[in-house]
Design a protein around this motif. Structure first.
Motif, PDB file in Angstrom:
ATOM      1  N   GLU A 140       1.140   4.871   0.772  1.00 34.34           N
ATOM      2  CA  GLU A 140       0.407   5.788   1.642  1.00 34.34           C
ATOM      3  C   GLU A 140       0.235   7.170   1.013  1.00 34.34           C
ATOM      4  N   PHE A 153     -10.172  -5.013   1.590  1.00 35.13           N
ATOM      5  CA  PHE A 153      -9.918  -3.574   1.584  1.00 35.13           C
ATOM      6  C   PHE A 153      -9.197  -3.126   0.314  1.00 35.13           C
ATOM      7  N   SER A 154      -8.792  -4.073  -0.536  1.00 34.56           N
ATOM      8  CA  SER A 154      -7.983  -3.708  -1.709  1.00 34.56           C
ATOM      9  C   SER A 154      -8.769  -3.702  -3.006  1.00 34.56           C
ATOM     10  N   MET A 156      -9.798   1.299   1.235  1.00 31.18           N
ATOM     11  CA  MET A 156      -8.621   2.059   1.672  1.00 31.18           C
ATOM     12  C   MET A 156      -8.472   3.353   0.882  1.00 31.18           C
ATOM     13  N   GLN A 179      -2.154   6.992  -1.835  1.00 27.20           N
ATOM     14  CA  GLN A 179      -3.415   6.336  -1.474  1.00 27.20           C
ATOM     15  C   GLN A 179      -3.841   5.329  -2.544  1.00 27.20           C
ATOM     16  N   GLN A 212     -10.636   2.721   7.301  1.00 28.62           N
ATOM     17  CA  GLN A 212      -9.558   2.014   7.972  1.00 28.62           C
ATOM     18  C   GLN A 212     -10.078   0.753   8.666  1.00 28.62           C
ATOM     19  N   GLU A 213      -9.160  -0.043   9.131  1.00 27.57           N
ATOM     20  CA  GLU A 213      -9.506  -1.266   9.856  1.00 27.57           C
ATOM     21  C   GLU A 213     -10.396  -0.953  11.062  1.00 27.57           C
ATOM     22  N   TRP A 251       0.854  -1.191   0.000  1.00 21.74           N
ATOM     23  CA  TRP A 251       0.000   0.000   0.000  1.00 21.74           C
ATOM     24  C   TRP A 251       0.888   1.237   0.000  1.00 21.74           C
ATOM     25  N   TRP A 269      -3.156   0.983  -3.995  1.00 20.98           N
ATOM     26  CA  TRP A 269      -2.582  -0.354  -3.837  1.00 20.98           C
ATOM     27  C   TRP A 269      -1.677  -0.658  -5.021  1.00 20.98           C
TER      28      TRP A 269
END
Length: 537
Positions: free
Chosen positions: A66, A115-116, A235, A69, A240-241, A64, A71
């Motif tokens: 950051e 999340f991807s 994401m 933002q 977020q988690e 990821w 993948w």
């Protein structure tokens, strides 16, 4: 005339790339690997795994980025092609993480989701786990902001954890006594599935009054800013988690609804419709609200009294039953008329003392024409009105034998009002169904015409009251939990209870499945059903 031979040697220098590995903990330093610009993403991951010296299954992990933002899922792409340099802040993390999910019936689950991938694919995985068919009807949205929910912060929300359900077992559509095999692993998961597939009792009126309700049409339009983009990942949209999202029906097509396969889907659909009515997301008349309350009361009684065993029926696999079901679905297109004609009473424009005047009306395609008499219908009409884009609202009082249709027709100067008065229920049902189809640009030849007529007839039949029937349920009914706060404030319980129980007599013989379907049918018949509001500046 001299030939020159030159050899050019391009040396790709190696450089250090720092990558944080989420599984090692937040305090662990990032792992530095030596890479070259032509090294592919898969090679970077391989070096990371080798250098971490942690033996585990890394197949669900990905990189990821950051700052951007995004993948890095194309493992064959090189670092140069991705635009990655030494200062890129990369994180090596799992693609599936826990998410807190709020369902239409108020149940809160903790699931492991993707999340991807695009949100559309994430919803697909959630629906497969929860045994909900047609996942394209649903989507994820953010809950109402905390400032609007401050009144309900004190309400405790029980969270049911399903993160231990292995993703491999979800991919196998295996049923055990009518429920997915991954829910039959323990009494805890069986309990969760029952809560998913059986309607829950209504909360007390005090809890309903504290919930957020849209105060204006602008508030109703606000929901569109909360839906997540189906084409981007969680994401990428800042989720977020362990964040909290809602799963809701977004597209009201409800294709191929089969009660014997859709226990969870049908229950959640009913719950979303029920809360839309209780929280006044959709407008309905007082008479309709009482009927909704009566059906809710009936469903609550059956949900508590009937044993909810999810046993599979042999008829589900029976070929004759399937063929018969298909025959019913295919039947209908040839039974619709292309034109309907009738004498109607038309009310003139407002601010006049004149009442309704009778004309001969003809409905063809998506427009209505009216004439002075039947004999003159072969010539030019007095007026032809195109109903595409209009609003068809009921103005009905069954007890008073009033069956009127209010048409709001778009015009350059605004909306023109046309009132049609029908003589009886039969006439009203056919013309109301035709007007609703025409407002969507559909003709009478559309296959849904007969089902629309039947839906309106059923709704009118349930509004007919039977004063000779009595019931002893008046002591057990929690009236104010069955109607919206507006009617709870307007009437006392002793005023509402007999009226709800009177309407209840018309639905008391319905089975649980039929009652759920009837509730949805009346919800879909409301004038504002399926209409989305958008703020335009």
């Amino acid at each position: 005339g001299y030939g020159l031979k030159a050899e050019v040697c391009i040396q790709n220098d190696s450089w250090d790339l720092s990558v944080a590995v989420e599984d090692l903990g937040a305090d662990a330093p990032p792992i530095t690997v030596s890479v070259t610009s032509d090294l592919h993403i898969g090679g970077v991951i391989l070096k990371l795994v080798e250098k971490s010296q942690v033996k585990r299954d890394w197949s669900d992990h990905a990189l990821w980025w950051e700052q951007k933002q995004q993948w890095l899922l194309r493992t064959a792409w090189t670092l140069e092609k991705c635009g990655i340099q030494a200062d890129a802040g990369l994180i090596f993390m799992p693609q599936h993480k826990p998410l807190r999910l709020g369902l239409p019936n108020g149940l809160n689950l903790r699931l492991r989701v993707c999340f991807s991938g695009p949100v559309f694919r994430t919803v697909l995985g959630i629906c497969k786990m929860l045994n909900i068919r047609r996942p394209e009807e649903l989507s994820l949205l953010r809950p109402v902001e905390e400032k609007k929910r401050k009144k309900v912060r004190d309400l405790s929300e029980e969270l049911y954890d399903l993160t231990e359900v292995p993703l491999t077992s979800v991919s196998r559509p295996c049923l055990y006594n009518g429920m997915p095999a991954h829910f039959a692993d323990s009494p805890k998961t069986e309990k969760v599935y029952k809560m998913l597939s059986v309607s829950q009792p209504a909360p007390p009126p005090e809890a309903i009054a504290k919930l957020y309700r849209p105060a204006s049409v602008v508030d109703k339009a606000h929901i569109h800013s909360r839906w997540l983009d189906s084409s981007r990942s969680l994401m990428e949209q800042g989720v977020q988690e362990n964040d909290r999202l809602w799963l809701r029906f977004k597209y009201y097509c409800f294709h191929d609804l089969e009660p014997k396969y859709d226990a969870v889907r049908l229950t959640q659909m009913y719950e979303q419709a029920r809360w839309a009515i209780l929280l006044e997301d959709i407008d309905c008349t007082e008479e309709e609200m009482l009927l909704f309350g009566a059906i809710q009361y009936h469903i609550n009684k059956l949900s508590l009294s009937e044993p909810q065993t999810m046993t599979s029926s042999p008829a589900m696999d029976d070929l004759d039953s399937a063929l018969q079901c298909l025959e019913v679905k295919l039947d209908g297109a040839n039974t619709c008329k292309a034109v309907i004609t009738v004498y109607f009473c038309l009310r003139p424009k407002r601010l006049t003392l004149k009442g309704y005047k009778q004309y001969w009306f003809k409905f063809k395609d998506a427009s209505i024409s009216y004439y002075k008499s039947k004999e003159e219908s072969l010539g030019e009409p007095i007026q032809q009105i195109n109903l595409k884009g209009c609003e068809a609202a009921p103005d009905v009082n069954v007890a008073g034998q009033k069956f009127c249709i209010k048409l709001l027709i778009p015009a350059p100067e605004g909306m023109n009002e046309v009132y049609l008065r029908c003589e009886n229920e039969e006439q009203y049902s056919s013309w109301m169904a035709a007007c609703r189809l025409a407002s969507k640009g559909k003709s009478l030849a559309d296959s849904s015409f007969q089902s629309e007529v039947q839906s309106i007839r059923s709704f009118l039949a349930m509004q007919q009251t039977n004063p000779n029937t009595h019931t002893d349920d008046s002591m057990s009914i929690n009236t104010h939990s069955l109607v919206s706060p507006r009617y709870s404030k307007k009437y006392k319980a002793k005023q509402l209870t007999p009226r709800i129980l009177e309407a209840y007599q018309n639905v008391a013989q319905l089975s649980l499945t039929d009652a759920l379907l009837r509730f949805l049918q009346i919800w879909q018949a409301l004038p504002d059903f399926g209409i989305s509001l958008v703020v335009v500046r």
